[in-house]
Scaffold this motif. Structure first.
Motif, PDB file in Angstrom:
ATOM      1  N   GLN A 107       0.948  -1.039   0.128  1.00  0.00           N
ATOM      2  CA  GLN A 107      -0.074   0.243   0.009  1.00  0.00           C
ATOM      3  C   GLN A 107       1.026   1.079   0.100  1.00  0.00           C
ATOM      4  O   GLN A 107       1.440   1.779   1.164  1.00  0.00           O
ATOM      5  N   GLY A 108       0.899   2.296  -1.207  1.00  0.00           N
ATOM      6  CA  GLY A 108       2.004   2.838  -1.571  1.00  0.00           C
ATOM      7  C   GLY A 108       3.560   2.342  -0.809  1.00  0.00           C
ATOM      8  O   GLY A 108       4.099   1.531  -1.484  1.00  0.00           O
ATOM      9  N   ASP A 109       4.120   3.107  -0.186  1.00  0.00           N
ATOM     10  CA  ASP A 109       5.197   2.417   0.314  1.00  0.00           C
ATOM     11  C   ASP A 109       5.269   1.668   1.388  1.00  0.00           C
ATOM     12  O   ASP A 109       6.516   1.504   2.098  1.00  0.00           O
ATOM     13  N   ARG A 110       4.250   0.888   1.781  1.00  0.00           N
ATOM     14  CA  ARG A 110       4.482   0.744   3.305  1.00  0.00           C
ATOM     15  C   ARG A 110       3.201  -1.269   2.501  1.00  0.00           C
ATOM     16  O   ARG A 110       2.294  -1.038   1.939  1.00  0.00           O
ATOM     17  N   ALA A 111       3.741  -1.608   3.065  1.00  0.00           N
ATOM     18  CA  ALA A 111       3.595  -3.848   2.992  1.00  0.00           C
ATOM     19  C   ALA A 111       2.082  -3.660   4.727  1.00  0.00           C
ATOM     20  O   ALA A 111       2.607  -3.176   6.058  1.00  0.00           O
TER      21      ALA A 111
END
Length: 233
Positions: A107-111
């Motif tokens: 999700q964007g820059d994170r899991a």
């Protein structure tokens, strides 16, 4: 004998980088304080965000035997670990099971861990998605909150948090997944993680008053999921 049980506060990780505060980093000092000659090993412990029972062993063979027992117990359909959670909202049914696929999703820059209600055979075969199961029972309810017993039969990161959101009753202090439960005219419904950014949990005035917190203090509220009991062979 070789076993030692502790109660861990929320926010303390089991492992950490050198120099970081972690349970593993504290074991040498604990061993020295207790006057133990053998090194301590972690047999079973709750995730970083959870509080509760930590089972340690000073015998390598005991550690391996018990870890194998916990794995085998889940495979046999048993529930060796029992958690308790405080939820925001009361489950519609007093007891039941939550069964769903879970996977990691970027999700964007994170899991994030997200539910997959109807996973395909290929994703299961590739182990991109894992079928997870948790048994739950409401122990008590008051003021729109509940004390819920949780017994996971599978092990997946953040499984209990996601399963509680699928019950539309996120855990108190869950700032990761609680935003996936929305309300219209007081009726809760599930929002897909793709459409809902993560945010500090939102609580109504009554719950805030009971906790003695202001909205600004909410991001300090820890996750209220506690490893209550472990069954040993």
């Amino acid at each position: 004998g070789a076993l030692l049980a502790l109660s861990k506060p929320p926010g303390l990780p089991i492992l950490g980088r050198p120099g970081d505060l972690s349970l593993d980093a504290l074991l040498p000092a604990l061993r020295q304080r207790l006057g133990l000659t053998a090194e301590l090993h972690v047999v079973k412990a709750p995730a970083r965000e959870y509080s509760g029972l930590v089972l340690l062993s000073s015998c390598y063979h005991t550690t391996k035997k018990l870890q194998q027992f916990f794995t085998n117990a889940r495979q046999r359909g048993q529930y060796p670990a029992t958690y308790r959670a405080i939820t925001v909202g009361v489950p519609a049914e007093v007891e039941g099971e939550i069964c769903t696929g879970l996977c990691w999703q970027q999700q964007g820059d994170r899991a994030m861990v997200v539910p997959v209600p109807a996973p395909g055979r290929r994703s299961l075969a590739r182990k991109d998605v894992k079928i997870t199961l948790t048994r739950y029972r409401v122990l008590s309810a008051v003021g729109g909150c509940a004390l819920v017993q949780l017994q996971p039969r599978t092990a997946f990161p953040e499984q209990l948090q996601v399963h509680l959101t699928l019950l539309l009753c996120p855990a108190l202090g869950d700032h990761e997944h609680s935003s996936h439960v929305g309300r219209v005219l007081g009726v809760p419904f599930f929002l897909t993680p793709k459409t809902t950014p993560t945010r500090t949990q939102v609580l109504d005035k009554e719950v805030l008053s009971q906790l003695g917190l202001s909205p600004r203090q909410l991001h300090h509220l820890p996750l209220h999921i506690h490893l209550q009991e472990l069954v040993l062979p």
